[in-house]
Design a protein around this motif. Structure first.
Motif, mmCIF file in Angstrom:
data_model
loop_
_atom_site.group_PDB
_atom_site.id
_atom_site.type_symbol
_atom_site.label_atom_id
_atom_site.label_comp_id
_atom_site.label_asym_id
_atom_site.label_seq_id
_atom_site.Cartn_x
_atom_site.Cartn_y
_atom_site.Cartn_z
ATOM 1 N N ASP A 70 -38.312 -62.019 -42.519
ATOM 2 C CA ASP A 70 -38.755 -63.136 -43.344
ATOM 3 C C ASP A 70 -40.017 -62.708 -44.068
ATOM 4 O O ASP A 70 -40.543 -61.616 -43.837
ATOM 5 N N ASP A 71 -40.536 -63.569 -44.947
ATOM 6 C CA ASP A 71 -41.752 -63.239 -45.677
ATOM 7 C C ASP A 71 -42.885 -62.908 -44.702
ATOM 8 O O ASP A 71 -43.126 -63.644 -43.731
ATOM 9 N N TYR A 73 -42.985 -60.172 -42.821
ATOM 10 C CA TYR A 73 -42.517 -59.322 -41.726
ATOM 11 C C TYR A 73 -42.962 -57.879 -41.944
ATOM 12 O O TYR A 73 -42.763 -57.304 -43.010
ATOM 13 N N GLU A 172 -41.232 -60.967 -50.180
ATOM 14 C CA GLU A 172 -40.374 -62.112 -50.492
ATOM 15 C C GLU A 172 -38.935 -61.799 -50.090
ATOM 16 O O GLU A 172 -38.405 -60.737 -50.414
ATOM 17 N N LYS A 173 -38.316 -62.742 -49.382
ATOM 18 C CA LYS A 173 -36.904 -62.628 -49.025
ATOM 19 C C LYS A 173 -36.082 -63.319 -50.108
ATOM 20 O O LYS A 173 -36.293 -64.498 -50.409
ATOM 21 N N GLU A 176 -29.909 -64.843 -48.267
ATOM 22 C CA GLU A 176 -29.681 -65.491 -46.983
ATOM 23 C C GLU A 176 -28.291 -65.119 -46.491
ATOM 24 O O GLU A 176 -27.433 -64.648 -47.262
#
Length: 365
Positions: A70-71, A73, A172-173, A176
C-alpha cells in the motif's frame, strides 16, 4: 553607538593599565593570519527530488490477483509487489516441459543407434551410418530449440509478478485485486530513498562560473537548524528561454531521514572571484555592543612587541575561522587569547598559553 564603544574602551583601559604597568609585558597568545581565496557565495532556491522515481508496470497483460503493498510500504530490491494471474502461462510451461522431455527421449534413441552403427563398422552400409549420425544431429538441435522455448515460458510466468527494482517506498498504488493490468499502464509509483538530489535553476549569467567540481552547502527550509553538503552531479547546458536559467543538479552527501521529496531548499555555492582575503581565527574577533568588530594585532619594534587595535569588516565564517574583508592590510600576528583587557600600544609578550594559577607561562618562539 560610537559613544558606547568609547566608554567601553576607556573602562577597559582604566582597569587594565595599573596591572599592565606593574607587571610588565602582558602575556598573550597570538597567531599569524593566513591568506585565503576570496569566495563569493551564490545562493539559489531549489526542490528536493529523488535520484530514482519509477512507474512500475507489468511486463504482460493480466488479471491482478494479489497486491501485497500500500502507499508508504517500504520494500527491498526483488520483493514481490503485485501478482497477476499466470494460470495459462503455467499450463504453457507444462506443455513446453513435456515437449522437451519427449525430445530428450528421441535424442537418447538417436544417440544409441549412431553408437551401434559405429560398433558394426563394415557390417553396416555407409548410407545407414550417415543417416543415423544426421538423425542424432537433428534431435540435438530440436532439444536445444525446446530448451529455449521452455526458458521463454518460465520467463513469461515470472513476468506476471511485479517486483521492486531497487530499495524504496511505494508512493502510490494504482491498481487493486480484480482489475485488468496492461503492460503499458503503471500499477505502482515507486521511489528510491537512499539518495536525494536538489534541483536548482541558476540564472544563465552564472553558467561560466559553476562546474562539476563545485560543492555547495544546502539548507532545507523544513530543517533550518541543519546544514548539508552536496556535490554538483550534473549541469544541464540548456537555458530556459522564459526564465533564462539552467538546471544544476546537486547530490546530497548525507541526507537526513527527515528529508522528503518535494521539500524546498537553498543551495549556497562558493565561487572564486580571483581575489584573496585574510583569514583569522574566530577567537581573535572582539565584538562591541554597537555591532562593530575589531582585532588586536601585535606589531614588533626594536624595543619590543606592542598591541594595537584594528577595526575590521568580516566576511564569511567557516568553522573556527573567519574572513576579513577590510581592516588588515598587513599580515601581523593577531591576539586570540588575552585580548579582553588589552589597551592601545601596551607592551605584550607572546606565549603558547596564558599563565596558569601558579603563574607559569610558556614563551612562544
Amino acid at each position: 553607538m560610537l559613544t558606547i564603544r568609547l566608554i567601553a574602551c576607556l573602562v577597559t583601559m582604566l582597569l587594565a593599565a595599573p596591572s599592565a604597568r606593574s607587571q610588565g609585558p602582558v602575556p598573550v597568545v597570538a597567531l599569524t593570519p593566513t591568506i585565503a581565496e576570496s569566495l563569493s557565495p551564490l545562493r539559489f532556491s531549489g526542490t528536493v527530488t529523488p535520484e530514482r522515481l519509477a512507474s512500475l508496470s507489468s511486463h504482460v497483460d493480466g488479471l491482478v490477483i494479489s497486491v501485497q503493498v500500500d502507499d508508504g510500504y517500504a520494500a527491498k530490491r526483488g520483493d514481490t509487489l503485485v501478482v497477476l494471474d499466470a494460470t495459462l502461462a503455467k499450463l504453457q510451461l507444462d506443455v513446453a516441459q513435456a515437449r522437451l522431455d519427449e525430445a530428450h527421449a528421441r535424442l537418447d534413441d538417436a544417440t544409441r543407434l549412431r553408437a551401434e552403427a559405429e560398433r558394426l563398422g563394415q557390417n553396416i552400409s555407409q548410407s545407414t551410418r550417415r543417416s543415423r549420425v544426421a538423425r542424432e544431429n537433428i534431435e540435438t538441435a530440436i532439444v536445444a530449440r525446446l530448451e529455449v522455448e521452455l526458458q521463454f515460458q518460465k520467463e513469461l510466468v515470472d513476468r506476471h509478478t511485479v517486483r521492486a527494482p531497487f530499495d524504496g517506498i511505494v508512493v502510490e498504488k494504482l491498481t487493486e485485486v480484480g482489475e485488468w493490468a496492461q503492460a503499458a499502464h503503471p500499477v505502482l509509483q515507486f521511489l528510491a530513498i537512499d539518495q536525494f538530489r536538489l534541483d536548482v535553476q541558476v540564472p544563465q549569467d552564472y553558467y561560466p562560473v559553476i562546474s562539476d567540481e563545485n560543492s555547495a552547502l544546502v539548507r532545507v527550509d523544513a530543517l533550518p537548524k541543519e546544514l548539508f553538503t552536496a556535490q554538483v552531479a550534473a549541469i544541464v547546458p540548456a537555458s530556459d528561454p522564459d526564465a533564462r536559467t539552467f538546471l544544476v543538479r546537486l547530490l546530497l552527501d548525507d541526507p537526513s531521514d527527515e528529508i522528503i521529496v518535494g521539500m524546498s531548499a537553498e543551495a549556497s555555492f562558493s565561487v572564486s572571484n580571483g581575489k584573496t582575503v585574510v583569514e583569522i581565527p574566530r577567537d581573535a574577533v572582539v565584538l562591541y555592543p554597537d555591532g562593530s568588530t575589531s582585532v588586536w594585532v601585535v606589531q614588533e619594534m626594536n624595543d619590543g612587541k606592542y598591541a594595537y587595535e584594528r577595526e575590521v569588516v568580516l566576511g564569511d565564517t567557516f568553522g573556527e575561522t573567519v574572513k576579513v574583508i577590510e581592516g588588515l592590510d598587513q599580515i601581523m600576528p593577531v591576539v586570540v587569547r588575552g585580548n579582553e583587557t588589552l589597551e592601545e600600544g601596551v607592551d605584550v609578550q607572546i606565549v603558547e598559553r596564558l599563565p596558569d594559577r601558579a603563574g607559569a607561562v610558556k614563551i612562544s618562539d
